[in-house]
Design a protein around this motif. Sequence first.
Motif, PDB file in Angstrom:
ATOM      1  N   PHE A  11       0.863  -1.186   0.000  1.00  0.00           N
ATOM      2  CA  PHE A  11       0.000   0.000   0.000  1.00  0.00           C
ATOM      3  C   PHE A  11       0.898   1.235   0.000  1.00  0.00           C
ATOM      4  O   PHE A  11       1.934   1.241   0.664  1.00  0.00           O
ATOM      5  CB  PHE A  11      -0.845   0.086   1.284  1.00  0.00           C
ATOM      6  N   LYS A  12       0.464   2.272  -0.726  1.00  0.00           N
ATOM      7  CA  LYS A  12       1.100   3.577  -0.542  1.00  0.00           C
ATOM      8  C   LYS A  12       0.019   4.637  -0.485  1.00  0.00           C
ATOM      9  O   LYS A  12      -0.759   4.807  -1.430  1.00  0.00           O
ATOM     10  CB  LYS A  12       2.064   3.901  -1.697  1.00  0.00           C
ATOM     11  N   VAL A  13      -0.038   5.301   0.645  1.00  0.00           N
ATOM     12  CA  VAL A  13      -1.029   6.354   0.833  1.00  0.00           C
ATOM     13  C   VAL A  13      -0.302   7.671   1.070  1.00  0.00           C
ATOM     14  O   VAL A  13       0.610   7.745   1.896  1.00  0.00           O
ATOM     15  CB  VAL A  13      -1.937   6.030   2.046  1.00  0.00           C
ATOM     16  N   PHE A  14      -0.678   8.702   0.310  1.00  0.00           N
ATOM     17  CA  PHE A  14      -0.129  10.040   0.522  1.00  0.00           C
ATOM     18  C   PHE A  14      -1.164  10.873   1.269  1.00  0.00           C
ATOM     19  O   PHE A  14      -2.341  10.842   0.913  1.00  0.00           O
ATOM     20  CB  PHE A  14       0.169  10.727  -0.822  1.00  0.00           C
ATOM     21  N   GLY A  15      -0.715  11.611   2.250  1.00  0.00           N
ATOM     22  CA  GLY A  15      -1.636  12.489   2.969  1.00  0.00           C
ATOM     23  C   GLY A  15      -1.611  12.202   4.454  1.00  0.00           C
ATOM     24  O   GLY A  15      -0.702  11.536   4.956  1.00  0.00           O
ATOM     25  N   ARG A  16      -2.625  12.700   5.148  1.00  0.00           N
ATOM     26  CA  ARG A  16      -2.657  12.589   6.600  1.00  0.00           C
ATOM     27  C   ARG A  16      -2.999  11.168   7.051  1.00  0.00           C
ATOM     28  O   ARG A  16      -3.749  10.469   6.391  1.00  0.00           O
ATOM     29  CB  ARG A  16      -3.692  13.558   7.172  1.00  0.00           C
ATOM     30  N   ARG A  17      -2.476  10.767   8.154  1.00  0.00           N
ATOM     31  CA  ARG A  17      -2.754   9.473   8.794  1.00  0.00           C
ATOM     32  C   ARG A  17      -2.839   8.313   7.802  1.00  0.00           C
ATOM     33  O   ARG A  17      -3.886   7.677   7.638  1.00  0.00           O
ATOM     34  CB  ARG A  17      -4.042   9.567   9.593  1.00  0.00           C
ATOM     35  N   PRO A  18      -1.755   8.081   7.124  1.00  0.00           N
ATOM     36  CA  PRO A  18      -1.766   7.029   6.102  1.00  0.00           C
ATOM     37  C   PRO A  18      -2.077   5.638   6.664  1.00  0.00           C
ATOM     38  O   PRO A  18      -2.788   4.870   6.012  1.00  0.00           O
ATOM     39  CB  PRO A  18      -0.348   7.083   5.511  1.00  0.00           C
ATOM     40  N   ASP A  19      -1.592   5.350   7.880  1.00  0.00           N
ATOM     41  CA  ASP A  19      -1.845   4.016   8.444  1.00  0.00           C
ATOM     42  C   ASP A  19      -3.336   3.777   8.654  1.00  0.00           C
ATOM     43  O   ASP A  19      -3.853   2.698   8.388  1.00  0.00           O
ATOM     44  CB  ASP A  19      -1.107   3.836   9.783  1.00  0.00           C
ATOM     45  N   GLN A  20      -3.988   4.824   9.126  1.00  0.00           N
ATOM     46  CA  GLN A  20      -5.425   4.714   9.353  1.00  0.00           C
ATOM     47  C   GLN A  20      -6.158   4.494   8.017  1.00  0.00           C
ATOM     48  O   GLN A  20      -7.093   3.684   7.930  1.00  0.00           O
ATOM     49  CB  GLN A  20      -5.921   6.003  10.017  1.00  0.00           C
ATOM     50  N   ALA A  21      -5.685   5.188   6.980  1.00  0.00           N
ATOM     51  CA  ALA A  21      -6.307   5.031   5.656  1.00  0.00           C
ATOM     52  C   ALA A  21      -6.152   3.596   5.164  1.00  0.00           C
ATOM     53  O   ALA A  21      -7.086   3.001   4.622  1.00  0.00           O
ATOM     54  CB  ALA A  21      -5.673   6.009   4.665  1.00  0.00           C
ATOM     55  N   VAL A  22      -4.956   3.026   5.370  1.00  0.00           N
ATOM     56  CA  VAL A  22      -4.732   1.634   4.956  1.00  0.00           C
ATOM     57  C   VAL A  22      -5.710   0.717   5.688  1.00  0.00           C
ATOM     58  O   VAL A  22      -6.317  -0.171   5.082  1.00  0.00           O
ATOM     59  CB  VAL A  22      -3.270   1.202   5.236  1.00  0.00           C
ATOM     60  N   GLU A  23      -5.859   0.962   6.976  1.00  0.00           N
ATOM     61  CA  GLU A  23      -6.762   0.118   7.769  1.00  0.00           C
ATOM     62  C   GLU A  23      -8.194   0.213   7.236  1.00  0.00           C
ATOM     63  O   GLU A  23      -8.904  -0.794   7.108  1.00  0.00           O
ATOM     64  CB  GLU A  23      -6.697   0.565   9.238  1.00  0.00           C
ATOM     65  N   ARG A  24      -8.594   1.419   6.870  1.00  0.00           N
ATOM     66  CA  ARG A  24      -9.963   1.589   6.348  1.00  0.00           C
ATOM     67  C   ARG A  24     -10.120   0.907   4.989  1.00  0.00           C
ATOM     68  O   ARG A  24     -11.168   0.346   4.684  1.00  0.00           O
ATOM     69  CB  ARG A  24     -10.306   3.076   6.263  1.00  0.00           C
TER      70      ARG A  24
END
Length: 361
Positions: A11-24
């Motif tokens: 996973f690669k998420v750019f922006g705020r709280r990326p870990d939380q985004a991955v979890e969602r």
Amino acid sequence: MSSRLEAEHLFKVFGRRPDQAVERLRTNTADREELRSDGVTAAVIDASFSVEPGEIFVVMGLSGSGKSTLLRMLNGLLEPTAGHVRFDGQDLTGLSGRELRDVRSRKISMVFQHFALFPHRSVRDNAAYGLEVQGVPRAERERRADEALALCGLAGWEDSWPDELSGGMQQRVGLARALATDADLLLMDESFSALDPLIRRDMQDQLIELQKKLKKTIVFITHDLNEAMRLGDRIAVMRDGRIVQIGTAQDILIRPANDYVASFTQDVDRSRVLTAQAVMDSEVRGDEADCACETATPGTSFTDLCAISARVPHPVAVVDDGDVVGVVPRQRLVGFLGDEEAAPGVCDSPRDKGGKVMARA
Ligand SMILES: Nc1ncnc2c1ncn2[C@@H]1O[C@H](COP(=O)(O)OP(=O)(O)OP(=O)(O)O)[C@@H](O)[C@H]1O
Ligand SMILES: [Mg+2]
């Protein structure tokens, strides 16, 4: 000996709280669009695959689908938000910056779309650049650079300056630079996209030929499906950060995973991609081989198959190792070329419930 590359739930998420985004994303409590409205970009979502030594693995997708982000995680230029990259048995995600730089300089080479050659260095010194970074002594790096240039069809140009070369030749210097380092893993991001169509075709052929000799582990990124199908032993199709299908060119053409992939393949010249293996009816293992007629093999190209079919008075037998593994009636060829729903003559071919022509591998 080349090595295998593995991507595991990247996973690669750019922006705020990326870990939380991955979890969602993992738990399906948010999709990419919802995240985007929060100002978060999920560039790569849960990408898994492995690439074998000697394979050209193509990642194909529209602009913004996450191809370059994925590639940058493969060579450690970007740290994944989650997941692992393993190469040569080593987990790149666990390495320190210094260890990573070392792996990158010795084992991984990148070839970009606009390959920046140094204008005030000779072609040879440009090709030797990666070796210079590695601290290889001059005589050896020149020898290896010259070898790589020869492999790329640039023998005789070693002492020229970059601006004396055409665009295609400059791109080949880029490829030579990548090959000279002996890196096992070659990452190519739209490497041929800036080239004129004919030169591009030429470079594709050259890469295929080189790969037969070198057996590197290659990941090649393109947004061009025809290029993907020419080059890729397997192709991963990306959409909105996700890999929606991984398969051979024939898989993708004959068994698209969804309508999105199918819409991509509409304009592909099927006769260039399909082989007897994909179009034959393997339910029927007739005794046509008993006659002295011409037969095909599973690897016979569609175009050759049509020619054989025109010469043979009955369905063409497909023979593998002396066994008839299937037959190709002429009307089946017609069916595979066009829109299969509209084509006449495929009514007698086996269909699955979804109405797709089934071709067994
Ligand atoms: N450093 C970054 N910060 C924020 N967003 C980024 C960053 N890098 C990429 N993105 C976003 O991630 C998504 C995927 O981008 P990426 O460059 O990987 O796509 P691509 O498939 O390579 O596209 P192209 O074909 O145009 O090169 C895009 O929405 C992009 O805007
Ligand atoms: Mg890109």
